[in-house]
Design an enzyme around this catalytic site. Structure first.
Site, PDB file in Angstrom:
ATOM      1  N   GLU A  96       1.556  -0.403  -5.060  1.00 48.57           N
ATOM      2  CA  GLU A  96       0.679   0.727  -5.377  1.00 48.57           C
ATOM      3  C   GLU A  96       1.581   1.913  -5.682  1.00 48.57           C
ATOM      4  O   GLU A  96       1.940   2.694  -4.801  1.00 48.57           O
ATOM      5  CB  GLU A  96      -0.267   1.051  -4.219  1.00 48.57           C
ATOM      6  CG  GLU A  96      -1.349   2.026  -4.680  1.00 48.57           C
ATOM      7  CD  GLU A  96      -2.012   2.840  -3.579  1.00 48.57           C
ATOM      8  OE1 GLU A  96      -2.983   3.540  -3.890  1.00 48.57           O
ATOM      9  OE2 GLU A  96      -1.549   2.791  -2.429  1.00 48.57           O
ATOM     10  N   ASP A 125       0.833  -1.203   0.000  1.00 50.26           N
ATOM     11  CA  ASP A 125       0.000   0.000   0.000  1.00 50.26           C
ATOM     12  C   ASP A 125       0.868   1.254   0.000  1.00 50.26           C
ATOM     13  O   ASP A 125       1.846   1.342   0.744  1.00 50.26           O
ATOM     14  CB  ASP A 125      -0.872  -0.036   1.262  1.00 50.26           C
ATOM     15  CG  ASP A 125      -1.811   1.144   1.347  1.00 50.26           C
ATOM     16  OD1 ASP A 125      -2.687   1.251   0.480  1.00 50.26           O
ATOM     17  OD2 ASP A 125      -1.671   1.958   2.281  1.00 50.26           O
TER      18      ASP A 125
HETATM   19  C1  GLC Z   1      -3.870   3.476  -0.501  1.00 49.60           C
HETATM   20  C2  GLC Z   1      -5.160   2.711  -0.445  1.00 49.60           C
HETATM   21  C3  GLC Z   1      -6.234   3.638   0.010  1.00 49.60           C
HETATM   22  C4  GLC Z   1      -5.878   4.137   1.388  1.00 49.60           C
HETATM   23  C5  GLC Z   1      -4.485   4.761   1.407  1.00 49.60           C
HETATM   24  C6  GLC Z   1      -3.981   4.946   2.792  1.00 49.60           C
HETATM   25  O1  GLC Z   1      -3.906   4.505  -1.421  1.00 49.60           O
HETATM   26  O2  GLC Z   1      -5.435   2.119  -1.678  1.00 49.60           O
HETATM   27  O3  GLC Z   1      -7.489   3.033   0.009  1.00 49.60           O
HETATM   28  O4  GLC Z   1      -6.804   5.077   1.814  1.00 49.60           O
HETATM   29  O5  GLC Z   1      -3.541   3.949   0.766  1.00 49.60           O
HETATM   30  O6  GLC Z   1      -3.657   3.714   3.380  1.00 49.60           O
END
Ligand code: GLC
Ligand code: CA
Length: 563
Positions: free
Chosen positions: A290, A230
């Site tokens: 991500e 993440d």
């Molecule tokens: C990432 C996740 C999102 C979350 C953020 C903070 O972007 O996909 O849903 O709010 O991280 O953890």
């Protein structure tokens, strides 16, 4: 068509064989690819997938009960977004214990049962690792904030204010407001890239790194096959806390816009990822990132030199394409084909408007949903389907501010209504609440659930779901689609996106009409040594005849080139 292209394809193919032979000796199958290069991934937002105990919130047992559906669809791996204990400020992305299950989702026993049942069906389980921050209720943070000399003080990022009442610098949080929160007990500020309830971990502290690496070992031993990292581009911050450059305009939350120059995509991330990758390789796991990046060069860095960082850094550049445009898609696909690793494109997830709405014109949305599937599932790389895309679920944001669940949707209302709209319950059938729960669902079920659901679409050969199934079946059995090179053709066509997937001396042609008018395309197949294109998967009346492919508005033609 450019006559030389198919000849070029053969050349490209050989250089490609040499490349993959060098990079994936380990954990590779007979074709030289690792398991995650052939797998179709599917993202499950557990709150919204299937509710087994009717409390209105999806859970692990619910997921287990739907594994046969996923198997039948053609899914090889599921990525489940966080189900760990959490105060649920950010619906699980604020983790208060990395090695347990939040009771609202079930127990460790339920998790073990899920992985066993998944394995029996040849489905792997991938977890979401929230690496950048914890919940402010995590025991690490509770200790950290207890005093300036606490054992874990340095596990988070604490700084003095610039002056009384002033945060250390101008950084703003992604979900609004300053990225610094003052703690009255120890009279310092802590840093949070996201909500204040999500304090950033200090990745410069080796103990933090080791603790997170140990979390992955713990889950690997429990049978998981990898992690989606993440917000991985936010791991490090400039140690001198330089102010970010300010841009004209304001965010939906009323903050001046800024370029996140000194708190995202810092070079230090790469050393941490190389170390994490070493742990991952011991378990034949996969790391998906991500990775929000401005361009392909920034993205490319996440593969690492010699592919020693993330195997699958997500390419989010498609999500910037806000209308159907053959030229734009062509450009982004070409970009990643010049990158050094295996592509993984993103078209939808739990943070962004669904592709159904991003590309839908309001009249041909179902055709356009099939068109996007035709693109997404025939590209070279690993697809990650978002739950509900396969049935044409529609982004359905709350109509009233008081109904909003995602906190940033309240701060940002009405400009940013938050992410509830893409997180609505999965639509299983025509019964009340679309078969998701017999209780009151945590988010309302969209009205389109009556027509767009698994039960209805399973019985309709022309449905979006039936089209996904056909495509996924083809994708699993066709060598060109699994292994082949990507070769763009007819590159000047503004309406139809066309490419070949070439493997050894075989080729599949993909022809995607991104316009609302019928199209007839001359591929000059004979000049290139092919008699015709034999249909494999098509939509509507789209068909081929000799050199030509005829496409319905938004039509799809996927065919095998025959000599
Ligand atoms: C990432 C996740 C999102 C979350 C953020 C903070 O972007 O996909 O849903 O709010 O991280 O953890
Ligand atoms: Ca439940």
């Amino acid at each position: 068509m450019n006559r030389a292209l198919i000849g070029i394809a053969v050349l490209l193919f050989f250089s490609w064989v040499l490349l993959t032979a060098q990079t994936s000796k380990k954990a590779a199958d007979a074709n030289g690819h690792a398991w995650w290069q052939h797998a179709v991934f599917y993202e499950i937002y557990p709150r919204s997938f299937a509710d087994s105990n009717n409390d209105g919130i999806g859970d692990l047992k619910g997921i287990t009960s739907k594994l046969d559906y996923l198997k039948d669809l053609g899914v090889d791996a599921i990525w489940i977004t966080p189900f760990f204990p959490s105060p649920q400020v950010d619906f699980g992305y604020d983790v208060s214990d990395y090695e347990a299950i939040d009771p609202m989702y079930g127990s460790l026993g339920d998790f073990d049962a899920l992985t066993v049942a998944a394995r029996q069906r040849g489905i792997r389980v991938i977890l979401d690792l929230v690496v950048n921050h914890t919940s402010d209720q995590h025991k690490w943070f509770l200790d950290s904030k207890s005093s300036r000399t606490a054992q874990r003080r340095d596990w988070y990022i604490w700084r003095d204010g610039k002056a009384p009442g002033q945060p250390p610098n101008n950084w703003t949080a992604n979900f609004g407001g300053s990225a610094w929160k003052f703690d009255p007990t120890t009279k310092q500020y802590y840093y949070h890239y996201f909500y204040p309830e999500q304090p950033d971990l200090n990745w410069r502290n080796p103990a933090v790194k080791q603790a997170m690496f140990d979390v992955t070992r713990w889950w690997y031993k429990r049978g998981v096959s990898g992690f989606r990292l993440d917000a991985v581009n936010t791991l490090f911050e400039d140690p001198n806390l330089k102010d970010n450059p300010v841009r004209p305009g304001k965010s939906a939350y009323g903050d001046p816009l800024q370029e996140h120059k000194y708190n995202t995509n810092l070079p230090e991330i790469h050393e941490a990822l190389r170390q994490l990758r070493k742990v991952t390789d011991q378990y034949n796991g996969v790391l998906i990132g991500e990775t929000w990046t401005a361009d392909i060069n920034e993205l490319n860095a996440y593969y690492g030199k010699g592919n020693n960082e993330l195997q699958l850094p997500m390419d989010f550049l498609f999500t910037n394409i806000n209308k159907l445009s053959a030229a734009e898609f062509r450009k982004q696909i070409a970009a990643i084909n010049s990158a050094s690793g295996w592509p993984t494109f993103v078209i939808s997830n739990h943070d962004i408007v669904r592709s159904y709405d991003r590309y839908g014109d309001g009249r041909h949305n179902d055709e356009i949903a099939k068109l996007m599937a035709g693109l997404y599932l025939t590209l070279r790389g690993t697809p990650i389907l978002y739950y509900g895309e396969e049935i044409g679920m529609k982004t359905t944001p709350p109509a009233r501010k008081e109904d909003v669940q995602d906190p940033k949707g309240r701060t940002g209302w009405p400009q940013d209504k938050g992410r509830d709209g893409e997180r609505t319950p999965m639509q299983w059938d025509q019964s009340e609440n679309a078969g998701f729960t017999r209780g009151k669902p945590w988010l309302p079920v969209p009205p389109t659930a009556k027509t767009h659901n698994v039960a209805v679409e399973t019985n309709d050969a022309q449905s979006i779901l039936s089209f996904y199934k056909k495509l996924l079946k083809l994708r699993h059995s066709n060598r060109e689609l699994l292994e082949g090179n990507y070769l763009p053709i007819n590159q000047n066509d503004q309406n139809v996106l066309s490419y070949l997937r070439v493997y050894q001396d075989q080729a599949v042609i993909v022809s995607l009409n991104m316009s609302g008018a019928p199209q007839k395309v001359n591929y000059e197949l004979k000049k290139n040594g092919f008699a015709s294109a034999k249909p494999l998967v098509t939509t509507g009346q789209s068909s081929s005849n000799g050199d030509f492919v005829t496409l319905d508005p938004y039509g799809v033609f996927i065919g095998q080139l025959v000599r």
